[in-house]
Write an enzyme that holds these catalytic residues in place. Structure first.
Site: not given
Length: 396
Positions: A96, A166, A202, A344-345
């Protein structure tokens, strides 16, 4: 693309050219209650990096730049099979952090008079956002960039998560190619999170749509616009917007995930089709390039004053009282009272954070090559406060 620790949001899973004069000092952040350490003293940062590895992160790399120069440190391994250590030159998926690049391009387009952030989504992409109560006629581009649109996050869709987040699903579908419209359609299976402009949540879907708007406004893909407007002028030689490329260019480390965030046998998730993140989180970079980009952005070299103010106009986040969200950037108050602009990413197997002081003179870019452990907050506190802050939840 998950926003870890800072936002504590279950919907933030997976998968986050007009140049002008510098920002006026009137828009600087309030004076911090404690000074940031100089770049010649990074002992606390090294300890925080080593603590992340002890907590289970395979390896970590950080690069800091300030008026004293550039400093880097690494810890742990970049390849669990060979034991190869991490390198300061590692390229990695930045998740991100891509959002800051996308927001910058849209703000540049506004500065050029090619669009307005107060335009509706429907003006640029008629009929794209509709169904289940979602309506692009009442959602602005500004609300996309600030996560106040109410559009659901496609990465929170149960079928999407089962298919791509998953272990079994990822094994089968890691090389699937997804069009942005497919990602948006997944989100629009669900009702809005709230009426546009009334709250904050978000949503990676916001930036997938923002990337589509860039293409509609310019006739070129968001990847091309980021490359020609930001990567090339700033000489970000390790930075790319991969399209149809499943690997990470060398030098690089591997990336590992346990999928459910538990401590278990890590799975190598380095290779994947980045279209599952699109404009919300597909980019690749290294720490030195990220420092250069955030220094240019916060230093006022990429946007005119008006758009710089828009970038830094923030809203509160109820789940995180020390964080306010602007347009592809967060204003964060650290444990010592120092403010940094950050994002943050996270994408499978890769956890990154970039941060800068308000003037762009003290930047940090950090990456963990695993997504189930480690505390990026502790590294920020160590660098900007000189000590590790109080414990925080390590991941969503």
């Amino acid at each position: 693309m998950r926003v870890r620790t800072v936002l504590a949001s279950a919907t933030a899973l997976l998968l986050t050219t007009a140049l002008a004069t510098a920002l006026a000092t009137a828009f600087a952040l309030p004076t911090a209650s404690a000074p940031a350490p100089t770049a010649t003293d990074h002992a606390a940062t090294v300890r925080a990096l080593e603590a992340a590895v002890r907590s289970g992160v395979p390896g970590a790399t950080v690069t800091v730049h300030d008026t004293h120069g550039t400093w880097s440190a690494t810890a742990g391994t970049g390849d669990l099979r060979t034991g190869k250590p991490r390198s300061a030159d590692d390229r990695y998926r930045i998740g991100s952090l891509t959002k800051t690049f996308v927001a910058t391009v849209l703000l540049q387009l506004e500065a050029e008079g090619r669009l307005s952030l107060d335009d509706t989504v429907d003006k640029w992409l008629p009929g794209l956002v509709e169904g289940q109560g979602n309506d692009g006629r009442g959602i602005t581009l500004r609300q996309l960039l600030g996560h106040t649109s109410g559009i659901p996050d496609y990465t929170a869709d149960p079928d999407f998560r089962a298919r791509y987040l998953t272990e079994d699903g990822f094994r089968q579908h890691r090389y699937d190619t997804l069009a942005p419209r497919q990602l948006v359609a997944i989100a629009l299976r669900h009702a809005p999170d709230f009426a546009p402009g009334t709250s904050w949540r978000y949503s990676n879907t916001n930036y997938v749509i923002a990337g589509m708007v860039i293409e509609k406004a310019t006739g070129r893909s968001y990847a091309t616009e980021i490359t020609r407007r930001l990567i090339e002028p700033l000489r970000l030689t390790a930075t790319s917007v991969p399209v149809g490329q499943s690997g990470v260019p060398r030098p690089s480390s591997r990336a590992y995930s346990t999928f459910d965030g538990s401590v278990g046998e890590p799975y190598d998730v380095t290779d994947l089709d980045p279209s599952l993140a699109a404009a919300s989180g597909a980019m690749i970079s290294d720490s030195a390039d990220l420092d250069r980009f955030y220094a240019a952005l916060l230093g006022g070299r990429l946007l005119p004053a008006r758009q710089s103010r828009e970038l830094r106009t923030t809203v509160a986040i109820a789940q995180a009282p020390d964080v306010r969200y602007g347009l592809g950037l967060m204003d964060r108050r650290l444990s010592c009272g120092v403010h940094v602009w950050t994002h943050t990413g996270d994408i499978l197997g890769s956890t990154s954070v970039a941060a800068s002081t308000s003037d762009g003179r003290h930047t940090l870019a950090l990456n963990f090559d695993g997504d189930w452990a480690g505390d990026t907050t502790a590294v920020l506190d160590a660098e900007y406060c000189g000590t590790a802050g109080p414990p925080t939840r390590p991941h969503n």
